[in-house]
Motif scaffolding. Structure first.
Motif, short mmCIF file in Angstrom:
data_model
loop_
_atom_site.label_atom_id
_atom_site.label_comp_id
_atom_site.label_asym_id
_atom_site.label_seq_id
_atom_site.Cartn_x
_atom_site.Cartn_y
_atom_site.Cartn_z
N ASP A 220 7.05 2.07 -28.54
CA ASP A 220 8.37 2.45 -28.06
C ASP A 220 8.60 3.76 -27.01
OD1 ASP A 220 11.24 2.63 -28.74
OD2 ASP A 220 11.05 4.24 -29.56
N LYS A 221 7.81 4.76 -27.17
CA LYS A 221 7.73 5.62 -26.18
C LYS A 221 7.34 5.08 -24.87
CE LYS A 221 5.31 10.06 -25.62
NZ LYS A 221 4.39 11.09 -25.92
N ARG A 222 6.60 3.96 -24.70
CA ARG A 222 6.12 3.57 -23.40
C ARG A 222 7.25 2.40 -23.10
NH1 ARG A 222 -0.08 2.10 -24.72
NH2 ARG A 222 -0.22 1.51 -22.43
N GLY A 223 8.31 2.44 -23.68
CA GLY A 223 9.20 0.99 -23.35
C GLY A 223 9.01 -0.16 -23.50
N LEU A 224 8.07 -0.50 -24.20
CA LEU A 224 7.31 -1.78 -24.48
C LEU A 224 8.15 -2.65 -25.69
CD1 LEU A 224 3.44 -1.36 -24.55
CD2 LEU A 224 5.22 -1.54 -22.68
N VAL A 225 9.00 -1.75 -26.56
CA VAL A 225 9.85 -2.39 -27.36
C VAL A 225 11.13 -1.80 -27.48
CG1 VAL A 225 7.95 -3.05 -29.14
CG2 VAL A 225 8.98 -0.82 -29.42
N HIS A 226 12.06 -2.48 -28.05
CA HIS A 226 13.31 -1.93 -28.08
C HIS A 226 13.84 -1.81 -29.63
CE1 HIS A 226 17.68 -0.97 -27.47
NE2 HIS A 226 18.19 -2.00 -28.13
N LEU A 227 14.40 -0.89 -30.05
CA LEU A 227 14.80 -0.74 -31.61
C LEU A 227 16.47 -0.62 -31.50
CD1 LEU A 227 14.18 -0.42 -34.57
CD2 LEU A 227 14.13 1.98 -34.20
N ASP A 228 17.23 -1.49 -32.36
CA ASP A 228 18.77 -1.39 -32.28
C ASP A 228 19.29 -0.37 -33.18
OD1 ASP A 228 21.37 -1.91 -32.10
OD2 ASP A 228 21.26 -3.86 -32.97
N THR A 229 19.26 0.71 -32.66
CA THR A 229 19.72 1.80 -33.37
C THR A 229 21.24 1.92 -33.77
OG1 THR A 229 20.08 3.14 -31.39
CG2 THR A 229 17.81 3.33 -32.33
N SER A 230 21.97 0.69 -33.32
CA SER A 230 23.25 0.61 -33.82
C SER A 230 23.55 0.41 -35.24
CB SER A 230 23.98 -0.17 -33.02
OG SER A 230 23.52 -1.76 -32.92
N VAL A 231 22.55 -0.23 -35.95
CA VAL A 231 22.48 -0.48 -37.29
C VAL A 231 21.93 0.35 -38.26
CG1 VAL A 231 21.72 -2.38 -38.80
CG2 VAL A 231 22.40 -2.87 -36.45
N GLY A 238 16.99 -4.20 -35.74
CA GLY A 238 16.30 -5.32 -35.15
C GLY A 238 15.37 -4.79 -34.06
N ILE A 239 14.08 -5.25 -33.89
CA ILE A 239 13.07 -4.83 -32.89
C ILE A 239 12.79 -6.19 -31.93
CG2 ILE A 239 10.97 -3.93 -32.45
CD1 ILE A 239 10.74 -3.01 -35.57
N THR A 240 12.71 -5.89 -30.63
CA THR A 240 12.75 -6.56 -29.68
C THR A 240 11.56 -6.23 -28.72
OG1 THR A 240 14.46 -6.04 -28.47
CG2 THR A 240 14.64 -7.90 -30.01
N VAL A 241 10.77 -7.06 -28.03
CA VAL A 241 9.81 -6.78 -26.91
C VAL A 241 10.55 -6.95 -25.71
CG1 VAL A 241 7.63 -7.61 -26.15
CG2 VAL A 241 7.97 -7.63 -28.60
N THR A 242 10.41 -5.66 -24.93
CA THR A 242 10.93 -5.53 -23.66
C THR A 242 10.30 -6.42 -22.67
OG1 THR A 242 9.83 -3.54 -23.32
CG2 THR A 242 11.87 -3.52 -24.08
N ALA A 243 10.66 -6.39 -21.41
CA ALA A 243 10.15 -7.15 -20.43
C ALA A 243 8.86 -6.40 -19.94
CB ALA A 243 10.98 -7.23 -19.03
N GLU A 244 8.86 -5.16 -20.12
CA GLU A 244 7.55 -4.46 -19.86
C GLU A 244 6.53 -4.76 -21.09
OE1 GLU A 244 6.21 -2.03 -17.49
OE2 GLU A 244 7.95 -3.33 -16.35
#
Length: 272
Positions: A220-231, A238-244
């Motif tokens: 997460d710190k390196r921007g490789l994943v995204h955590l949906d903090t709205s939930v 939800g966790i998704t893998v970013t383009a990076e």
């Protein structure tokens, strides 16, 4: 189909909008209002101009929503700020309209003309003037806020785009075998982070790959994943893998010889 949006054109629009807000702010601030017909003549074009600026503020908000900019880091804050500009511009317009409504015009009441109409008119003007001045001061303040926000947005969006461009040109992140396994599992979709038991936080993946919180935080710190903090965590974020993150996976496979993402329960194959 989403219409193509020229982000640089939207940035220029925000800069012009900032100048428009400043021009209206200066007109409102410098207005020497005297209750009566003259005040109506002075306020009418200001109300109309303020309503025009509300519409102009809505344009970039509508254009940027759903545009490629929403995938750029920092876009959420920009869109929230732009929404606040629309709100502040609307309140400024409302303030000018209230000043217009508070302005007493020469007219006759139901009881007909009074023998001392001049005194009544002067008293009405005296009561209305402080109220009108207060509305005008509030409107001027809000217009000043809108000007500052538009300058901030134009600079911020430009910086966001430059940062995104620089990031896309950088070499993919090198990841460890443990980080690769975590990314591989997360890339399958359906992964969540949630609390269990006595408040412990865990990462759940479709193939039940064990991912420690420290490993997730490093990704997460390196921007490789995204955590949906709205939930809320107890509902499962939800966790998704970013383009990076996808680039890091591709680079790892190329470097190590992994040829494909294995299905659950299989070990990754390596070229011989």
């Amino acid at each position: 189909m989403t219409t193509a949006v020229d982000l640089h054109e939207q940035i220029n629009h925000l800069r012009h909008l900032a100048h428009d807000f400043k021009a209206l702010h200066d007109r409102v601030r410098d207005l020497a209002v005297a209750p009566g017909t003259e005040a109506l003549r002075q306020l009418t074009p200001l109300v109309l101009k303020s309503q025009e600026l509300v519409g102009k503020a809505l344009m970039p908000l509508s254009a940027l929503d759903g545009s490629p900019y929403t995938a750029v880091s920092g876009s959420r804050q920009s869109l929230n700020t732009l929404g606040a500009v629309v709100s502040s511009a609307s309140l400024a317009s409302s303030g000018l309209a209230h000043a217009l409504a508070a302005n007493p015009l020469d007219s006759t009441g139901f009881a007909g003309p009074h023998h001392d109409e001049d005194s009544i008119r002067n008293a009405r003007h005296a009561r209305a003037l402080p109220e009108m001045i207060g509305y005008l001061a509030d409107a001027a303040h809000l217009l000043d806020v809108c000007e500052t926000a538009c300058h901030y947005l134009a600079t911020g969006i430009t910086r966001d785009l430059e940062r995104a461009s620089t990031s896309s040109q950088q070499a993919p992140h090198k990841i460890s075998p443990t980080q690769y396994e975590a990314l591989r599992a997360l890339a399958k979709g359906g992964a969540t982070m949630q609390t269990r038991g006595r408040g412990s936080t865990i990462v759940l993946t479709p193939d039940h790959t064990m991912i420690t919180i420290s490993t997730f935080q490093s990704l997460d710190k390196r921007g490789l994943v995204h955590l949906d903090t709205s939930v809320p965590l107890h509902q499962g974020r939800g966790i998704t893998v970013t383009a990076e993150g996808q680039r890091a996976l591709t680079q790892y496979r190329s470097r190590t010889g992994v040829t494909a993402i294995p299905v659950a329960g299989q070990q990754p194959r390596r070229s011989r």
